[in-house]
Design a protein around this motif. Structure first.
Motif, short mmCIF file in Angstrom:
data_model
loop_
_atom_site.label_atom_id
_atom_site.label_comp_id
_atom_site.label_asym_id
_atom_site.label_seq_id
_atom_site.Cartn_x
_atom_site.Cartn_y
_atom_site.Cartn_z
N LEU A 17 3.61 13.73 -1.83
CA LEU A 17 2.30 14.37 -1.73
C LEU A 17 1.34 13.34 -1.17
CD1 LEU A 17 2.26 16.22 -5.18
CD2 LEU A 17 2.75 17.18 -2.92
N ARG A 19 -2.42 12.63 0.77
CA ARG A 19 -3.73 13.25 1.01
C ARG A 19 -4.11 13.33 2.49
NH1 ARG A 19 -8.38 9.24 -0.93
NH2 ARG A 19 -9.58 10.92 0.00
N GLY A 24 1.51 7.17 5.82
CA GLY A 24 1.62 5.80 6.33
C GLY A 24 0.51 5.32 7.23
N ALA A 29 -2.44 -0.19 10.81
CA ALA A 29 -3.46 -1.25 10.93
C ALA A 29 -2.87 -2.63 10.61
CB ALA A 29 -4.60 -0.96 9.96
N CYS A 35 2.25 -5.00 12.75
CA CYS A 35 2.99 -4.86 11.50
C CYS A 35 3.88 -6.06 11.17
CB CYS A 35 3.83 -3.59 11.46
SG CYS A 35 4.54 -3.31 9.83
N ASN A 36 3.29 -6.97 10.44
CA ASN A 36 4.03 -8.13 9.94
C ASN A 36 4.77 -7.65 8.69
OD1 ASN A 36 2.81 -11.27 8.49
ND2 ASN A 36 4.88 -10.61 9.05
N MET A 151 -9.42 -1.21 2.42
CA MET A 151 -9.49 -0.30 3.55
C MET A 151 -9.42 1.17 3.09
SD MET A 151 -7.07 -0.24 6.92
CE MET A 151 -7.49 0.74 8.32
N GLU A 366 0.98 -1.64 -3.95
CA GLU A 366 -0.27 -2.39 -4.15
C GLU A 366 -1.03 -1.98 -5.40
OE1 GLU A 366 -2.44 -2.94 -0.45
OE2 GLU A 366 -4.33 -2.96 -1.57
N GLY A 376 3.00 -10.94 5.55
CA GLY A 376 4.14 -10.05 5.38
C GLY A 376 4.56 -9.88 3.93
N LEU A 379 3.67 -6.23 2.27
CA LEU A 379 4.58 -5.14 2.63
C LEU A 379 5.95 -5.36 1.98
CD1 LEU A 379 3.53 -4.31 6.29
CD2 LEU A 379 3.37 -2.84 4.28
N ALA A 382 5.74 -4.01 -1.31
CA ALA A 382 5.78 -2.54 -1.27
C ALA A 382 7.22 -2.05 -1.08
CB ALA A 382 4.87 -2.00 -0.17
#
Ligand code: FAD
Length: 395
Positions: A17, A19, A24, A29, A35-36, A151, A366, A376, A379, A382
């Motif tokens: 789900l 929003r 992604g 950004a 994308c490191n 962000m 996060e 890096g 991520l 994550a």
């Protein structure tokens, strides 16, 4: 996305789900659009939070090598750059998102976009998840992966913490990290845009408490650049505790203070008819010269350099190697790359990412009180925590 793919591959029926109109968004950004996505020099010392050791299990269960192999299988060829940073060979963050979205679809994850989760309620048979149009989804297990507050335009605007709190979870104080530092001083407008390569240090009680080096960029509010982002967490932490904090910049760190003093003395003695101002051309950025001389208390810049007094040369050496500014704050959530603080780790099992309060509820990414250095590491956290949460939720 990582949690969803992992759980689906293990046979679970998975619905995301999201929003936003697409999943992604923040990935696009990352790494200045490149994308490191991980770092080959990973270690637990690269992470912060109440107890960074919490991240150890996930990071060793789904390692950097696992992340590289995972993405390689999806089509992302790695390119290792300075300090171990890994980027896709395509140099496009969108490639990472494209292959993840492809994999979500291929593996049969049901992705529902424009679905803002308003509440998650444990029920007798699992969970009831309500989205903003009133629709309710039933689930045996729920993985909360709503990100932090950095962000907010990317979709992760801190609402995930409200959902965690509604479920009875505690969250620690949160503040923006990996963010630009605002300094006190009258001259930033004059040197805005000047880049130097040097060392920056956070000074508290006259002691250095954090240090980093690299490109430092002056801006109208203070400074930015990779070493500044790395130091921002320490500064923000001290400011939060109402401490007085300073930033020290050494713009000529390739030599010792004594060597610089010797070099300056020689340069000035051999300056012939050059003015003080002109005698520094070729040593430091031209736009910095009047500001640096002013900071060193040196007036009448059109005087002859050979007439400079020893005291003035000493003071100039000090400013070039130990220029101090009072830190007045950090930039806010819109500029930050990560959130420091988050869901209290004492209420999450690090081996499964499952809530210790509500069986069947998992966390990753996060929103947990873990944040990494720039390069890096966030991520990778994550991916690792998402993998563990997805695996545990599916089994
Ligand atoms: C400018 C910038 C550059 C960065 N560069 C890098 C980098 O190069 N390398 C690196 O390692 N890290 C980088 N980061 C950090 C990294 O992007 C994040 O730490 C990472 O994306 C966190 O992943 P996540 O899945 O936990 O959260 P997010 O990526 O924030 O994803 C959370 C998702 O949940 C959705 N959501 C939130 N609340 C709800 C709700 N109530 N209902 C439905 N959906 C919801 C959001 O819309 C979002 O899509 C960068 C961050 C920024 C801002």
């Amino acid at each position: 996305m990582m949690a969803a793919i992992t759980a689906r591959r293990l046979g679970a029926q998975v619905t995301i789900l999201e929003r936003n109109a697409r999943v992604g968004k923040k990935l696009l950004a990352t790494g200045n659009g490149r994308c490191n996505y991980t770092n080959i020099n990973i270690g637990i010392s690269c992470y912060h939070g109440a107890n960074p050791g919490f991240a150890r299990y996930a990071l060793t269960h789904f390692t950097v090598e696992d992340a590289l192999a995972f993405f390689k299988k999806l089509g992302i060829e790695p390119k290792v750059e300075e300090e171990g940073k890994v980027f896709p060979m395509s140099e496009q963050a969108s490639s990472v998102l494209d292959v993840m979205r492809y994999e979500l679809e291929e593996s049969g994850v049901n992705t529902v976009c424009e679905a803002l989760v308003k509440s998650i309620e444990p029920s007798k048979e699992g969970f009831l998840v309500e989205i903003d149009n009133g629709q309710v989804y039933k689930a045996d297990r729920v993985i909360l992966a709503a990100g932090g507050k950095a962000m907010p335009a990317s979709g992760s605007d801190g609402r995930g913490y409200d959902l965690a709190q509604q479920l009875g979870h505690r969250t620690t104080d949160i503040f923006p990290a990996l963010v630009q530092i605002m300094l006190e001083g009258p001259n930033f407008k004059r040197i805005e845009g000047v880049k130097i390569n040097g060392t920056a240090e956070i000074i508290h009680n006259n002691r250095s408490v954090a240090i980093d080096r690299g490109d430092i960029l002056f801006a109208n509010y203070g400074v930015s650049g990779p070493p500044i982002l790395q130091l921002s967490r320490k500064a923000a932490e001290l400011l939060r505790d109402m401490q007085e904090v300073y930033l020290k910049i050494n713009m000529l760190d390739s030599m010792s203070k004594e060597e610089l003093l010797g070099l300056l003395t020689r340069r000035l003695q051999n300056a012939g008819a050059k003015t003080i101002e002109f005698s520094l051309v070729g040593l430091i950025n031209k736009r910095l010269i009047p500001v640096v001389l002013m900071e060193a208390g040196i007036e009448k810049l059109k005087r002859r350099a050979v007439d400079m007094k020893a005291r003035e040369i000493d003071e100039l050496t000090r400013i070039l190697t130990d220029w101090r500014f009072k830190i007045r704050g950090t930039k806010g959530w819109n500029s930050a790359q990560v959130t420091a603080g988050g869901v209290d780790i004492s209420e999450i099992d690090p081996d499964t990412m499952e809530s210790r309060l509500i069986p069947g509820l998992y966390f990753c990414g996060e929103m947990i009180d873990i944040d990494g250095k720039c390069g890096g590491y966030n991520l990778q956290w994550a991916w690792s925590s998402g993998f563990v949460a997805g695996q545990s939720a599916a089994l």
